[in-house]
Scaffold this active site. Structure first.
Site, PDB file in Angstrom:
ATOM      1  N   MET A 105     -30.277  16.053 -11.354  1.00  0.00           N
ATOM      2  CA  MET A 105     -31.384  16.612 -10.589  1.00  0.00           C
ATOM      3  C   MET A 105     -32.742  16.099 -11.048  1.00  0.00           C
ATOM      4  O   MET A 105     -33.732  16.823 -11.014  1.00  0.00           O
ATOM      5  CB  MET A 105     -31.321  18.143 -10.638  1.00  0.00           C
ATOM      6  CG  MET A 105     -30.000  18.712 -10.166  1.00  0.00           C
ATOM      7  SD  MET A 105     -29.427  18.056  -8.577  1.00  0.00           S
ATOM      8  CE  MET A 105     -29.925  19.377  -7.496  1.00  0.00           C
ATOM      9  N   ASN A 144     -24.977   8.111  -5.393  1.00  0.00           N
ATOM     10  CA  ASN A 144     -25.343   9.533  -5.486  1.00  0.00           C
ATOM     11  C   ASN A 144     -24.500  10.321  -4.501  1.00  0.00           C
ATOM     12  O   ASN A 144     -24.102   9.793  -3.461  1.00  0.00           O
ATOM     13  CB  ASN A 144     -26.822   9.714  -5.132  1.00  0.00           C
ATOM     14  CG  ASN A 144     -27.275  11.163  -5.252  1.00  0.00           C
ATOM     15  OD1 ASN A 144     -26.885  11.867  -6.199  1.00  0.00           O
ATOM     16  ND2 ASN A 144     -28.086  11.623  -4.310  1.00  0.00           N
ATOM     17  N   HIS A 182     -24.730  13.850  -2.270  1.00  0.00           N
ATOM     18  CA  HIS A 182     -25.695  14.856  -1.829  1.00  0.00           C
ATOM     19  C   HIS A 182     -24.997  15.811  -0.850  1.00  0.00           C
ATOM     20  O   HIS A 182     -24.263  15.356   0.021  1.00  0.00           O
ATOM     21  CB  HIS A 182     -26.897  14.178  -1.170  1.00  0.00           C
ATOM     22  CG  HIS A 182     -27.952  15.152  -0.762  1.00  0.00           C
ATOM     23  ND1 HIS A 182     -28.749  15.807  -1.677  1.00  0.00           N
ATOM     24  CD2 HIS A 182     -28.315  15.620   0.457  1.00  0.00           C
ATOM     25  CE1 HIS A 182     -29.566  16.632  -1.037  1.00  0.00           C
ATOM     26  NE2 HIS A 182     -29.320  16.534   0.264  1.00  0.00           N
ATOM     27  N   ASP A 204     -32.905  11.156  -2.142  1.00  0.00           N
ATOM     28  CA  ASP A 204     -31.687  11.302  -1.333  1.00  0.00           C
ATOM     29  C   ASP A 204     -31.666  10.337  -0.151  1.00  0.00           C
ATOM     30  O   ASP A 204     -31.402  10.716   1.001  1.00  0.00           O
ATOM     31  CB  ASP A 204     -31.543  12.767  -0.845  1.00  0.00           C
ATOM     32  CG  ASP A 204     -31.381  13.728  -2.006  1.00  0.00           C
ATOM     33  OD1 ASP A 204     -30.703  13.367  -2.992  1.00  0.00           O
ATOM     34  OD2 ASP A 204     -31.945  14.839  -1.952  1.00  0.00           O
ATOM     35  N   GLU A 257     -16.929  17.169  -1.365  1.00  0.00           N
ATOM     36  CA  GLU A 257     -17.569  16.228  -2.298  1.00  0.00           C
ATOM     37  C   GLU A 257     -16.538  15.659  -3.263  1.00  0.00           C
ATOM     38  O   GLU A 257     -16.522  14.457  -3.548  1.00  0.00           O
ATOM     39  CB  GLU A 257     -18.679  16.933  -3.082  1.00  0.00           C
ATOM     40  CG  GLU A 257     -19.842  17.396  -2.221  1.00  0.00           C
ATOM     41  CD  GLU A 257     -20.955  18.042  -3.040  1.00  0.00           C
ATOM     42  OE1 GLU A 257     -21.239  17.581  -4.152  1.00  0.00           O
ATOM     43  OE2 GLU A 257     -21.548  19.025  -2.555  1.00  0.00           O
TER      44      GLU A 257
END
Ligand code: GAR
Length: 214
Positions: A89, A106, A108, A144, A173
């Site tokens: 983060m 990444n 998200h 992002d 995820e």
């Protein structure tokens, strides 16, 4: 492919990557887990799997550039050629990101480019969209943002709250992150401008998942 995973929290995505890398035929291994927070459970997960860990506490640095320099140094030392952000983060500065261009992934918890930033499921519910989901993408200097490798969607049940929706998305995820890492490590990914081409149709099909999560 030697991978470093960057975390800030509990590390369930890290665990999904650890579990995937433990399989014999998986084309990547995690050489280092780095956290910017000293007391997070993700570090325990890494230790339990016998993976080297490092804490680089952002509070010890005067500015973002100094923190990123230290991070870069640690990454080079461990020999990683790819970075996976897994609930990391902190915003990485443009110099760092450009140095690692197309070598940072990444995850998200939204269907990007919708709902960048924090509180994604609250915002999805408030906005009345019918689907939420998650995205694995290469990292650009913007928050992002970057070429999308894979996404998974889940239908929103209007009676569920943000926490319930987040839990459903988190399950997805854990499926798509290892899958995307596999594609990258196998060299099946080509970045063209802002989009990603996957060389094998069989794998390309698998990157679009619309599972019904009970
Ligand atoms: C995950 O939902 C991940 O997508 C999100 O933080 C959570 C970390 O959970 N990341 C972001 O919001 C990045 N912008 P985990 O520590 O259990 O993997």
């Amino acid at each position: 492919m030697d991978v470093a995973v960057l975390i800030s929290g509990g590390g369930t995505n890290l665990q999904a990557l650890i579990d995937a890398c433990a399989k014999d035929d998986f084309p990547a291994r995690i050489v280092m887990v780095i956290s910017n927070n000293p007391d997070v459970y993700g570090l325990e997960r890494a230790k339990a799997a016998g993976i080297e860990t490092k804490v680089i506490n952002h509070r010890d640095f005067e500015n973002r550039e100094q923190f990123d320099e230290k991070l870069d140094e640690a990454l080079k030392q461990c020999g990683a050629t790819l970075i996976c952000l897994a609930g990391f983060m902190r915003i990485l500065d443009a110099r760092f990101v450009n140095r690692w261009k197309n070598r940072i992934l990444n995850i998200h918890p939204s269907l990007l480019p919708a709902f960048r930033g924090l509180h994604t499921q609250e915002r999805a519910l408030e906005s009345g969209v019918r689907f939420s989901g998650c995205t694995v993408h290469f990292v650009n200097p913007e928050l992002d943002d970057g070429p999308i490798i894979s996404q998974a969607a889940v239908a929103i049940d209007p009676d569920q709250d943000a926490d319930q929706l987040a839990a459903k998305v988190l399950q997805l995820e854990h499926t798509i992150y290892p899958q995307a890492l596999k594609l990258v490590a196998e060299g099946r990914i080509r970045v063209i401008g802002n989009s990603v081409r996957i060389s094998d149709a069989k794998y390309a099909d698998q990157t679009i998942i619309n599972p019904i999560v009970e």
